[in-house]
Design a protein around this motif. Structure first.
Motif, PDB file in Angstrom:
ATOM      1  N   PRO A  31       1.058  -5.628   5.573  1.00 10.19           N
ATOM      2  CA  PRO A  31       1.706  -5.067   6.761  1.00 10.19           C
ATOM      3  C   PRO A  31       2.782  -5.977   7.326  1.00 10.19           C
ATOM      4  CG  PRO A  31      -0.476  -5.901   7.313  1.00 10.19           C
ATOM      5  CD  PRO A  31      -0.361  -5.943   5.827  1.00 10.19           C
ATOM      6  N   GLY A  32       3.775  -5.350   7.947  1.00  8.64           N
ATOM      7  CA  GLY A  32       4.844  -6.097   8.588  1.00  8.64           C
ATOM      8  C   GLY A  32       4.526  -6.360  10.057  1.00  8.64           C
ATOM      9  N   PHE A  33       5.388  -7.141  10.694  1.00  6.85           N
ATOM     10  CA  PHE A  33       5.189  -7.491  12.094  1.00  6.85           C
ATOM     11  C   PHE A  33       6.418  -7.211  12.949  1.00  6.85           C
ATOM     12  CE2 PHE A  33       2.035  -9.734   9.731  1.00  6.85           C
ATOM     13  CZ  PHE A  33       0.912  -9.756  10.562  1.00  6.85           C
ATOM     14  N   TYR A  34       7.475  -6.650  12.350  1.00  7.55           N
ATOM     15  CA  TYR A  34       8.715  -6.417  13.078  1.00  7.55           C
ATOM     16  C   TYR A  34       8.575  -5.356  14.151  1.00  7.55           C
ATOM     17  CZ  TYR A  34       9.100  -2.599   9.674  1.00  7.55           C
ATOM     18  OH  TYR A  34       8.843  -1.497   8.892  1.00  7.55           O
ATOM     19  N   PHE A  35       7.532  -4.522  14.100  1.00 10.58           N
ATOM     20  CA  PHE A  35       7.327  -3.491  15.116  1.00 10.58           C
ATOM     21  C   PHE A  35       6.360  -3.960  16.209  1.00 10.58           C
ATOM     22  CE2 PHE A  35       4.150  -3.047  11.903  1.00 10.58           C
ATOM     23  CZ  PHE A  35       3.006  -2.556  12.516  1.00 10.58           C
ATOM     24  N   HIS A  36       6.052  -5.245  16.198  1.00 11.15           N
ATOM     25  CA  HIS A  36       5.211  -5.881  17.217  1.00 11.15           C
ATOM     26  C   HIS A  36       3.833  -5.228  17.355  1.00 11.15           C
ATOM     27  CE1 HIS A  36       8.605  -8.337  18.364  1.00 11.15           C
ATOM     28  NE2 HIS A  36       9.342  -7.254  18.533  1.00 11.15           N
ATOM     29  N   PRO A  37       3.034  -5.271  16.299  1.00  9.07           N
ATOM     30  CA  PRO A  37       1.696  -4.684  16.365  1.00  9.07           C
ATOM     31  C   PRO A  37       0.833  -5.376  17.417  1.00  9.07           C
ATOM     32  CG  PRO A  37       1.909  -6.094  14.433  1.00  9.07           C
ATOM     33  CD  PRO A  37       3.272  -5.973  15.018  1.00  9.07           C
ATOM     34  N   LYS A  38      -0.005  -4.598  18.073  1.00 11.24           N
ATOM     35  CA  LYS A  38      -0.883  -5.134  19.104  1.00 11.24           C
ATOM     36  C   LYS A  38      -2.347  -5.193  18.660  1.00 11.24           C
ATOM     37  CE  LYS A  38       2.395  -5.354  22.290  1.00 11.24           C
ATOM     38  NZ  LYS A  38       3.531  -4.818  21.516  1.00 11.24           N
ATOM     39  N   THR A  39      -2.698  -4.368  17.706  1.00 13.55           N
ATOM     40  CA  THR A  39      -4.098  -4.270  17.287  1.00 13.55           C
ATOM     41  C   THR A  39      -4.195  -4.258  15.763  1.00 13.55           C
ATOM     42  OG1 THR A  39      -4.116  -1.846  17.177  1.00 13.55           O
ATOM     43  CG2 THR A  39      -4.599  -2.866  19.330  1.00 13.55           C
TER      44      THR A  39
ATOM     45  N   LEU B 120      -1.744  -2.566  12.374  1.00 16.26           N
ATOM     46  CA  LEU B 120      -1.436  -3.126  11.059  1.00 16.26           C
ATOM     47  C   LEU B 120      -1.871  -2.173   9.944  1.00 16.26           C
ATOM     48  CD1 LEU B 120      -2.473  -6.840  11.680  1.00 16.26           C
ATOM     49  CD2 LEU B 120      -0.158  -5.911  11.582  1.00 16.26           C
ATOM     50  N   VAL B 121      -3.025  -1.553  10.113  1.00 12.72           N
ATOM     51  CA  VAL B 121      -3.481  -0.556   9.139  1.00 12.72           C
ATOM     52  C   VAL B 121      -2.489   0.604   9.084  1.00 12.72           C
ATOM     53  CG1 VAL B 121      -5.281   1.146   8.636  1.00 12.72           C
ATOM     54  CG2 VAL B 121      -5.920  -1.172   9.339  1.00 12.72           C
ATOM     55  N   ASP B 122      -2.062   1.072  10.244  1.00 18.44           N
ATOM     56  CA  ASP B 122      -1.145   2.211  10.291  1.00 18.44           C
ATOM     57  C   ASP B 122       0.207   1.893   9.664  1.00 18.44           C
ATOM     58  OD1 ASP B 122      -2.911   3.990  11.368  1.00 18.44           O
ATOM     59  OD2 ASP B 122      -2.051   4.001  13.385  1.00 18.44           O
ATOM     60  N   HIS B 123       0.621   0.628   9.709  1.00 20.95           N
ATOM     61  CA  HIS B 123       1.889   0.284   9.059  1.00 20.95           C
ATOM     62  C   HIS B 123       1.794   0.507   7.557  1.00 20.95           C
ATOM     63  CE1 HIS B 123       5.038  -2.472   7.416  1.00 20.95           C
ATOM     64  NE2 HIS B 123       5.734  -1.856   8.345  1.00 20.95           N
ATOM     65  N   VAL B 124       0.711   0.057   6.947  1.00 19.27           N
ATOM     66  CA  VAL B 124       0.525   0.256   5.505  1.00 19.27           C
ATOM     67  C   VAL B 124       0.386   1.742   5.185  1.00 19.27           C
ATOM     68  CG1 VAL B 124      -1.017  -0.195   3.550  1.00 19.27           C
ATOM     69  CG2 VAL B 124      -0.459  -2.032   5.156  1.00 19.27           C
ATOM     70  N   VAL B 125      -0.369   2.468   6.000  1.00 17.69           N
ATOM     71  CA  VAL B 125      -0.558   3.904   5.764  1.00 17.69           C
ATOM     72  C   VAL B 125       0.762   4.649   5.950  1.00 17.69           C
ATOM     73  CG1 VAL B 125      -1.731   5.988   6.593  1.00 17.69           C
ATOM     74  CG2 VAL B 125      -3.007   3.855   6.348  1.00 17.69           C
ATOM     75  N   GLY B 126       1.542   4.263   6.963  1.00 17.77           N
ATOM     76  CA  GLY B 126       2.839   4.900   7.162  1.00 17.77           C
ATOM     77  C   GLY B 126       3.777   4.677   5.995  1.00 17.77           C
ATOM     78  N   LYS B 127       3.792   3.448   5.470  1.00 16.29           N
ATOM     79  CA  LYS B 127       4.613   3.157   4.297  1.00 16.29           C
ATOM     80  C   LYS B 127       4.137   3.970   3.084  1.00 16.29           C
ATOM     81  CE  LYS B 127       7.292   0.065   3.992  1.00 16.29           C
ATOM     82  NZ  LYS B 127       8.768   0.001   4.152  1.00 16.29           N
ATOM     83  N   THR B 128       2.825   4.176   2.996  1.00 23.57           N
ATOM     84  CA  THR B 128       2.270   4.966   1.905  1.00 23.57           C
ATOM     85  C   THR B 128       2.710   6.419   2.010  1.00 23.57           C
ATOM     86  OG1 THR B 128       0.343   3.495   1.833  1.00 23.57           O
ATOM     87  CG2 THR B 128       0.139   5.635   0.736  1.00 23.57           C
TER      88      THR B 128
ATOM     89  N   GLY C 210       6.834  10.788  -0.031  1.00 24.05           N
ATOM     90  CA  GLY C 210       7.805  11.760   0.450  1.00 24.05           C
ATOM     91  C   GLY C 210       7.458  12.457   1.743  1.00 24.05           C
ATOM     92  N   LEU C 211       6.566  11.879   2.540  1.00 26.01           N
ATOM     93  CA  LEU C 211       6.190  12.475   3.819  1.00 26.01           C
ATOM     94  C   LEU C 211       6.721  11.632   4.971  1.00 26.01           C
ATOM     95  CD1 LEU C 211       2.453  13.367   3.048  1.00 26.01           C
ATOM     96  CD2 LEU C 211       4.399  14.950   3.117  1.00 26.01           C
ATOM     97  N   GLU C 212       7.294  12.283   5.962  1.00 30.76           N
ATOM     98  CA  GLU C 212       7.733  11.585   7.166  1.00 30.76           C
ATOM     99  C   GLU C 212       6.505  11.105   7.941  1.00 30.76           C
ATOM    100  OE1 GLU C 212      10.693  10.722   8.524  1.00 30.76           O
ATOM    101  OE2 GLU C 212      11.627  11.331   6.634  1.00 30.76           O
ATOM    102  N   GLN C 213       6.635   9.951   8.573  1.00 32.55           N
ATOM    103  CA  GLN C 213       5.502   9.403   9.315  1.00 32.55           C
ATOM    104  C   GLN C 213       5.935   8.979  10.707  1.00 32.55           C
ATOM    105  OE1 GLN C 213       4.864   5.997  10.336  1.00 32.55           O
ATOM    106  NE2 GLN C 213       6.995   5.426   9.846  1.00 32.55           N
ATOM    107  N   ASN C 214       4.983   8.967  11.642  1.00 35.54           N
ATOM    108  CA  ASN C 214       5.255   8.463  12.991  1.00 35.54           C
ATOM    109  C   ASN C 214       4.167   7.493  13.428  1.00 35.54           C
ATOM    110  OD1 ASN C 214       3.104  10.166  13.430  1.00 35.54           O
ATOM    111  ND2 ASN C 214       4.152  11.501  14.889  1.00 35.54           N
ATOM    112  N   LEU C 215       3.570   6.810  12.465  1.00 37.41           N
ATOM    113  CA  LEU C 215       2.500   5.865  12.779  1.00 37.41           C
ATOM    114  C   LEU C 215       3.053   4.553  13.315  1.00 37.41           C
ATOM    115  CD1 LEU C 215       0.125   6.429   9.738  1.00 37.41           C
ATOM    116  CD2 LEU C 215      -0.073   7.357  12.044  1.00 37.41           C
ATOM    117  N   PHE C 216       4.280   4.222  12.959  1.00 37.67           N
ATOM    118  CA  PHE C 216       4.920   3.036  13.516  1.00 37.67           C
ATOM    119  C   PHE C 216       6.403   3.326  13.680  1.00 37.67           C
ATOM    120  CE2 PHE C 216       5.275   2.492   8.935  1.00 37.67           C
ATOM    121  CZ  PHE C 216       6.570   2.031   8.754  1.00 37.67           C
ATOM    122  N   GLU C 217       7.034   2.597  14.572  1.00 43.73           N
ATOM    123  CA  GLU C 217       8.448   2.821  14.850  1.00 43.73           C
ATOM    124  C   GLU C 217       9.308   2.249  13.739  1.00 43.73           C
ATOM    125  OE1 GLU C 217      11.758   2.097  18.398  1.00 43.73           O
ATOM    126  OE2 GLU C 217       9.688   1.368  18.635  1.00 43.73           O
TER     127      GLU C 217
END
Length: 209
Positions: free
Chosen positions: A150-158, A162-170, A175-182
């Protein structure tokens, strides 16, 4: 879209659980097919509050790992993509060598031969030369290797962030749009065309992904 989600015996079972949960809640047009390996079941129980039955409730179809005659074992079933998350190094090796002796391995082999999208969310530290060679081999075949990093450029708080960043990238990878992280939108005025971040700007000239 029809996708296969494989959950295998690497640490990081929460990535597979969260992916299935998000697909179930936010993507009604996606038909998800779940396969959990024997080692995957064990790690899932050890690391999370979930078990295979919980994951199966989020999936449209649940296939036993030993059912080598299940629909994901044939190219004629018409799947669009497959994600293995987390992907153990054993599973990686099996896919890289085309042995297909489990349903996860066979399904991945089918996805490759049909020219569909295969994403492996690999989880190991450090990588050995064997792991890297297997990843390179598959990458050259068009498989996306997506480390659970996971990355840290979106300033994760919990931890969930961090889990959602990996899932969003997945999700993006299949080919699916995601809104789990900015999404990264640049860093102030330096993001404008023709401008560059200074050397002391925090991230220098490195890319942000």
């Amino acid at each position: 879209m029809k996708i296969i989600v494989g959950v295998t015996g690497a640490s990081g079972s929460i990535y597979g659980a969260r992916l299935l949960e998000v697909l179930h809640q936010a993507y009604p047009d996606v038909e998800s097919h779940l396969i959990v390996s024997r080692a995957g079941r064990r790690v899932l129980r050890h690391e999370t509050a979930y078990d295979e039955a919980d994951l199966a409730r989020w999936a449209d179809v649940h296939h036993p790992e030993a059912d080598i005659g299940a629909t994901p074992a044939s190219g004629s079933a018409g799947f669009d993509a497959m994600v293995v998350t987390p992907c153990s190094m054993k599973t990686l090796a099996q896919i890289a060598n085309g042995t297909g002796d489990t349903l996860v391995g066979r399904a991945a082999d089918v996805i490759i031969k049909e020219g569909r999208r295969l994403v492996l969310v690999v989880r190991e530290m450090p990588f050995s030369a064997i792991h890297l060679e297997n990843m390179l081999k598959l990458s050259r075949l068009g498989v996306m290797i997506l480390p659970a990093s996971p990355g840290f450029y979106f300033h994760p708080k919990t931890l969930a962030d961090l889990v959602d960043h990996v899932v969003g990238k997945t999700l993006n990878a299949i080919g699916l749009e995601q809104n789990l992280f900015e999404k990264w939108r640049g860093q102030g005025p330096a993001s404008r065309k023709g401008h560059f971040l200074p050397e002391d700007g925090g991230i220098g000239g490195e890319s942000v992904n």
